[in-house]
Write a protein that holds these residues in place. Structure first.
Motif, PDB file in Angstrom:
ATOM      1  N   TYR A 169       0.831  -1.200   0.000  1.00  0.00           N
ATOM      2  CA  TYR A 169       0.000   0.000   0.000  1.00  0.00           C
ATOM      3  C   TYR A 169       0.864   1.248   0.000  1.00  0.00           C
ATOM      4  CZ  TYR A 169       1.070  -0.010   5.006  1.00  0.00           C
ATOM      5  OH  TYR A 169       1.720  -0.014   6.214  1.00  0.00           O
ATOM      6  N   THR A 170       0.241   2.388  -0.288  1.00  0.00           N
ATOM      7  CA  THR A 170       0.947   3.670  -0.294  1.00  0.00           C
ATOM      8  C   THR A 170       0.409   4.559   0.823  1.00  0.00           C
ATOM      9  OG1 THR A 170      -0.623   4.616  -1.865  1.00  0.00           O
ATOM     10  CG2 THR A 170       1.363   3.601  -2.779  1.00  0.00           C
ATOM     11  N   LEU A 171       1.256   5.460   1.278  1.00  0.00           N
ATOM     12  CA  LEU A 171       0.869   6.444   2.284  1.00  0.00           C
ATOM     13  C   LEU A 171       1.862   7.587   2.246  1.00  0.00           C
ATOM     14  CD1 LEU A 171       2.003   5.468   5.851  1.00  0.00           C
ATOM     15  CD2 LEU A 171       2.655   4.118   3.874  1.00  0.00           C
ATOM     16  N   THR A 172       1.552   8.663   2.937  1.00  0.00           N
ATOM     17  CA  THR A 172       2.460   9.806   3.054  1.00  0.00           C
ATOM     18  C   THR A 172       2.943   9.888   4.491  1.00  0.00           C
ATOM     19  OG1 THR A 172       1.261  11.003   1.337  1.00  0.00           O
ATOM     20  CG2 THR A 172       2.718  12.290   2.744  1.00  0.00           C
ATOM     21  N   ILE A 173       4.251   9.893   4.669  1.00  0.00           N
ATOM     22  CA  ILE A 173       4.811  10.030   6.015  1.00  0.00           C
ATOM     23  C   ILE A 173       5.241  11.481   6.220  1.00  0.00           C
ATOM     24  CG2 ILE A 173       5.513   7.621   6.200  1.00  0.00           C
ATOM     25  CD1 ILE A 173       8.341   8.486   5.471  1.00  0.00           C
ATOM     26  N   HIS A 174       5.009  11.974   7.428  1.00  0.00           N
ATOM     27  CA  HIS A 174       5.301  13.368   7.761  1.00  0.00           C
ATOM     28  C   HIS A 174       6.310  13.436   8.902  1.00  0.00           C
ATOM     29  CE1 HIS A 174       1.857  14.600   5.306  1.00  0.00           C
ATOM     30  NE2 HIS A 174       1.171  13.628   5.893  1.00  0.00           N
ATOM     31  N   PRO A 175       7.181  14.445   8.909  1.00  0.00           N
ATOM     32  CA  PRO A 175       8.146  14.589  10.000  1.00  0.00           C
ATOM     33  C   PRO A 175       7.442  14.814  11.335  1.00  0.00           C
ATOM     34  CG  PRO A 175       8.742  15.989   8.143  1.00  0.00           C
ATOM     35  CD  PRO A 175       7.368  15.476   7.864  1.00  0.00           C
ATOM     36  N   ARG A 176       8.018  14.288  12.392  1.00  0.00           N
ATOM     37  CA  ARG A 176       7.479  14.469  13.744  1.00  0.00           C
ATOM     38  C   ARG A 176       7.961  15.811  14.309  1.00  0.00           C
ATOM     39  NH1 ARG A 176       5.630   9.768  16.419  1.00  0.00           N
ATOM     40  NH2 ARG A 176       5.853   7.872  15.183  1.00  0.00           N
ATOM     41  N   ARG A 177       7.469  16.898  13.756  1.00  0.00           N
ATOM     42  CA  ARG A 177       7.950  18.230  14.149  1.00  0.00           C
ATOM     43  C   ARG A 177       7.583  18.565  15.593  1.00  0.00           C
ATOM     44  NH1 ARG A 177       6.249  19.068   8.634  1.00  0.00           N
ATOM     45  NH2 ARG A 177       8.096  19.472   7.335  1.00  0.00           N
ATOM     46  N   LYS A 178       6.351  18.279  15.982  1.00  0.00           N
ATOM     47  CA  LYS A 178       5.917  18.586  17.353  1.00  0.00           C
ATOM     48  C   LYS A 178       6.753  17.809  18.364  1.00  0.00           C
ATOM     49  CE  LYS A 178       1.898  18.325  20.405  1.00  0.00           C
ATOM     50  NZ  LYS A 178       0.477  17.920  20.523  1.00  0.00           N
ATOM     51  N   GLU A 179       6.963  16.508  18.092  1.00  0.00           N
ATOM     52  CA  GLU A 179       7.768  15.690  19.000  1.00  0.00           C
ATOM     53  C   GLU A 179       9.204  16.185  19.061  1.00  0.00           C
ATOM     54  OE1 GLU A 179       5.569  14.587  16.982  1.00  0.00           O
ATOM     55  OE2 GLU A 179       4.297  13.108  17.983  1.00  0.00           O
ATOM     56  N   ALA A 180       9.730  16.663  17.920  1.00  0.00           N
ATOM     57  CA  ALA A 180      11.106  17.162  17.893  1.00  0.00           C
ATOM     58  C   ALA A 180      11.257  18.402  18.782  1.00  0.00           C
ATOM     59  CB  ALA A 180      11.519  17.478  16.459  1.00  0.00           C
ATOM     60  N   VAL A 181      10.277  19.310  18.713  1.00  0.00           N
ATOM     61  CA  VAL A 181      10.326  20.508  19.551  1.00  0.00           C
ATOM     62  C   VAL A 181      10.210  20.137  21.018  1.00  0.00           C
ATOM     63  CG1 VAL A 181       9.140  22.661  20.129  1.00  0.00           C
ATOM     64  CG2 VAL A 181       9.439  22.010  17.725  1.00  0.00           C
ATOM     65  N   LEU A 182       9.263  19.240  21.344  1.00  0.00           N
ATOM     66  CA  LEU A 182       9.090  18.820  22.741  1.00  0.00           C
ATOM     67  C   LEU A 182      10.326  18.099  23.263  1.00  0.00           C
ATOM     68  CD1 LEU A 182       5.379  17.565  22.673  1.00  0.00           C
ATOM     69  CD2 LEU A 182       6.268  19.721  23.607  1.00  0.00           C
ATOM     70  N   ILE A 202      15.344   6.512   6.501  1.00  0.00           N
ATOM     71  CA  ILE A 202      14.293   7.243   7.212  1.00  0.00           C
ATOM     72  C   ILE A 202      14.217   6.702   8.628  1.00  0.00           C
ATOM     73  CG2 ILE A 202      11.836   7.811   7.290  1.00  0.00           C
ATOM     74  CD1 ILE A 202      11.745   7.433   4.291  1.00  0.00           C
ATOM     75  N   SER A 203      14.357   7.572   9.607  1.00  0.00           N
ATOM     76  CA  SER A 203      14.305   7.148  11.001  1.00  0.00           C
ATOM     77  C   SER A 203      12.874   7.213  11.517  1.00  0.00           C
ATOM     78  CB  SER A 203      15.195   8.053  11.863  1.00  0.00           C
ATOM     79  OG  SER A 203      15.002   7.767  13.228  1.00  0.00           O
ATOM     80  N   PRO A 204      12.355   6.124  12.103  1.00  0.00           N
ATOM     81  CA  PRO A 204      10.994   6.158  12.657  1.00  0.00           C
ATOM     82  C   PRO A 204      10.872   7.131  13.821  1.00  0.00           C
ATOM     83  CG  PRO A 204      12.116   4.127  13.273  1.00  0.00           C
ATOM     84  CD  PRO A 204      13.002   4.827  12.281  1.00  0.00           C
ATOM     85  N   LYS A 205      12.004   7.527  14.404  1.00  0.00           N
ATOM     86  CA  LYS A 205      11.978   8.504  15.491  1.00  0.00           C
ATOM     87  C   LYS A 205      11.567   9.880  14.990  1.00  0.00           C
ATOM     88  CE  LYS A 205      15.648  10.655  17.545  1.00  0.00           C
ATOM     89  NZ  LYS A 205      16.944  10.742  18.256  1.00  0.00           N
ATOM     90  N   ASN A 206      11.804  10.152  13.708  1.00  0.00           N
ATOM     91  CA  ASN A 206      11.562  11.487  13.170  1.00  0.00           C
ATOM     92  C   ASN A 206      10.366  11.573  12.229  1.00  0.00           C
ATOM     93  OD1 ASN A 206      13.850  12.353  14.543  1.00  0.00           O
ATOM     94  ND2 ASN A 206      15.191  11.952  12.821  1.00  0.00           N
ATOM     95  N   TYR A 207       9.660  10.456  11.984  1.00  0.00           N
ATOM     96  CA  TYR A 207       8.545  10.463  11.042  1.00  0.00           C
ATOM     97  C   TYR A 207       7.336   9.726  11.596  1.00  0.00           C
ATOM     98  CZ  TYR A 207      11.049  12.441   7.062  1.00  0.00           C
ATOM     99  OH  TYR A 207      11.722  13.296   6.224  1.00  0.00           O
ATOM    100  N   TYR A 208       6.136  10.240  11.248  1.00  0.00           N
ATOM    101  CA  TYR A 208       4.902   9.494  11.457  1.00  0.00           C
ATOM    102  C   TYR A 208       4.776   8.492  10.313  1.00  0.00           C
ATOM    103  CZ  TYR A 208       3.444  13.334  14.551  1.00  0.00           C
ATOM    104  OH  TYR A 208       3.368  14.265  15.549  1.00  0.00           O
ATOM    105  N   PHE A 209       4.513   7.246  10.640  1.00  0.00           N
ATOM    106  CA  PHE A 209       4.401   6.235   9.602  1.00  0.00           C
ATOM    107  C   PHE A 209       2.972   5.794   9.352  1.00  0.00           C
ATOM    108  CE2 PHE A 209       8.879   6.099  10.389  1.00  0.00           C
ATOM    109  CZ  PHE A 209       9.392   5.894   9.131  1.00  0.00           C
TER     110      PHE A 209
END
Length: 201
Positions: free
Chosen positions: A51-64, A176-183
């Protein structure tokens, strides 16, 4: 009438140079009921979902995460500074070397955390295709054009249903690090490295 042979006196231009490769690529191919992603092999009968999806950076988590590190570092620095001050008063020692080490260490931790946060804030979203197996293995490819990913989903699905199908596309490496992206929908990246990205084709 025969055509005269060219003599060695003509100036022949050299052939054009071969264009350099932009980046080294690896193969994603289906052959003999196997899906190959570079050197990794996935039997088609073990594939549970594509399947396909769009992953986005975890910006909020990075700031926190940066703010949490900043608070802990500041608290530790203040505590060590007060403790060093009390020790210096009691022993009548300057202790400037220890204080310098504490403050330089705190500065280094803060700079490292800031750079890590800025990398996540500046990261871009990726359209990805995930191939999940019945086991823990997973392959992920990406492209700037989601249409290419949808085509690849169809080709892999067709290969699963038709044992004689074989195809090959070129892909590029990506980490791609799962720590920095929503999967998204239960996409688990085991290890977070060695994944691949699909070059625009």
């Amino acid at each position: 009438m025969t055509t005269p042979e060219p003599s060695g006196h003509f100036d022949v231009p050299p052939p054009p140079p071969t264009p350099p490769l932009v980046s080294p690529g690896i193969d994603l191919r289906v052959s003999k009921r196997l899906l190959w992603v570079g050197g990794a092999c996935y039997p088609l009968e073990n594939i549970a979902r594509v399947y396909t999806l769009t992953i986005h950076p975890r910006r909020k988590e990075a700031v926190l995460r940066f703010l949490k590190t900043l608070v802990i570092t500041a608290a530790g620095t203040i505590a060590l500074t007060v403790l060093s001050g009390i020790t210096m008063v009691a022993s009548r020692d300057t202790g400037s070397g220890l204080m310098t080490f504490v403050w330089l260490g705190s500065l280094a931790v803060t700079i490292y955390s800031l750079v890590e946060m800025l990398q996540v804030l500046g990261a871009q979203s990726h359209h990805v295709l995930a191939v999940e197996t019945s086991g823990p293995s997973q392959a992920v490819v990406t492209s700037r054009n989601p249409h290419h990913l949808n085509q690849l989903v169809g080709r892999i699905a067709h290969a699963i249903e038709n044992p004689e199908t074989e195809f090959q596309v070129m892909v590029e490496s990506i980490t791609i690090s799962p720590k920095n992206y929503y999967f998204g929908d239960n996409v688990n990246m085991y290890g977070g490295s060695g994944n691949v990205g699909m070059a625009g084709a």
